[in-house]
Design a protein around this motif. Structure first.
Motif: not given
Length: 258
Positions: A86-87, A89-93, A139-157
Motif C-alpha cells: 500500500r505504501k 502504491i501511495a508513493l507511485t500513484l 520495517p513493521s510499524e509499532a502498532d501493527i499487531m494491535k490493529r483489528a484484522p482487516r476485512r477479506p474484501d478490503a481493497p488495497l486502495l
C-alpha cells in the motif's frame, strides 16, 4: 468457549458455525481426524513435525517447527508486506498523477509542456528504483499487531488512500506548473525551466516519502524524521542521480536538461 473430546464431525461443525457468523477461521491440527475441519477452515495449519500426511495435505500451511509463535510471526510479516504494498502504491500513484495532470493541463491550455517525454521516463526510472524499492523493505510499524484484522474484501486502495493520492497529485502538479512557468516568466530558457520542474517533482516525492512511510501511525516523530538506513541510502542515490541529470553534459544531451 472450550470444546473437549470433539469428534471430527464436531470440529467441522464448529468451523462452519463460526464461518456462518462471518468469522475468518484459522485452525491448527495434526491428526487424520482434523483433516475435514482443516480443509473447511479459511486458513488450515498442519503440524510439520508431528502432523500426519493427511493433515498436511488438507491444510493451507504447514508449521515446520510445530511452534505456535511462528504463526504470530507469519501474521506480522503478512501485515507488514500488505502495508508496504500500500505504501508503494501511495508513493507511485501521486508521482504519475502529478506528471499526468501537469502535462494534460498544459495541453488543454495550449501552453508549453513542463516536462518532456524522456524526462518523464527519467523521473519514473530514478524514483522507482530508489524510493519505490526501499518502501518494499520498510520495517513493521509499532502498532501493527494491535490493529483489528482487516476485512477479506478490503481493497488495497482504501477511500482515504484514494483521496490522499488525488490530493497529493494535485499538489505535485501545482508545484511543477508553478516552478516551470515561474522560471519562464523570469526569462529562463525552456531547458532550464524543465530541469527545475523535474527537480521540483523529485524533491516533492522525497519529502512525501517520509509521510507515506507510516499509514496508521503519526509521521511527525523522530523515528519518522530520521528514517532507516535504507531510506537514507536511497535518498542519497537519488540526489546523486539528480545532480548528474542536472549538471552532467552527457545527461544534459540525453534528457535536454540544464
Amino acid at each position: 468457549d472450550v470444546f473437549a473430546r470433539a469428534s471430527p464431525e464436531h470440529k467441522l461443525r464448529i468451523v462452519r458455525a463460526l464461518q456462518a457468523q462471518g468469522a475468518i477461521v484459522a485452525m491448527t491440527g495434526d491428526g487424520v481426524n482434523d483433516s475435514p475441519a482443516l480443509k473447511q477452515a479459511d486458513v488450515g495449519t498442519a503440524m510439520g513435525i508431528k502432523g500426519t500426511e493427511a493433515a498436511r495435505q488438507a491444510s493451507d500451511m504447514v508449521l515446520l517447527d510445530d511452534n505456535f509463535a511462528s504463526i504470530v510471526a507469519a501474521v506480522k510479516e503478512g501485515r507488514t508486506v500488505h502495508d508496504n504494498i500500500r505504501k508503494v502504491i501511495a508513493l507511485t500513484l501521486p508521482t504519475n498523477g502529478g506528471e499526468t495532470a501537469a502535462v494534460v493541463l498544459a495541453i488543454l491550455m495550449g501552453f508549453t509542456l513542463p516536462i518532456s517525454a524522456t524526462q518523464i521516463l527519467w523521473i519514473n526510472l530514478a524514483t522507482e528504483t530508489t524510493l519505490g524499492l526501499v518502501l518494499a523493505f520498510e520495517p513493521s510499524e509499532a502498532d501493527i499487531m494491535k490493529r483489528a484484522p482487516r476485512r477479506p474484501d478490503a481493497p488495497l486502495l482504501s477511500p482515504f488512500l484514494l483521496w490522499r493520492v488525488l490530493f497529493v497529485s494535485v499538489l505535485f502538479a501545482g508545484a511543477v506548473l508553478l516552478v516551470f512557468y515561474g522560471a519562464l516568466a523570469r526569462g529562463a530558457d525552456l531547458e532550464f525551466a524543465r530541469t527545475m520542474a523535474v527537480n521540483t517533482l523529485v524533491a516533492a516525492q522525497i519529502f512525501y516519502l517520509f509521510s507515506v512511510r507510516f499509514l496508521a501511525s503519526p509521521s511527525m516523530t523522530w523515528r519518522g524524521a530520521l528514517g532507516t538506513p535504507a531510506v537514507l541510502i536511497a535518498i542519497g542515490v537519488l540526489v546523486l542521480a539528480q545532480l548528474a541529470f542536472t549538471y552532467l553534459p552527457a545527461m544534459n544531451d540525453l534528457f535536454e536538461s540544464r
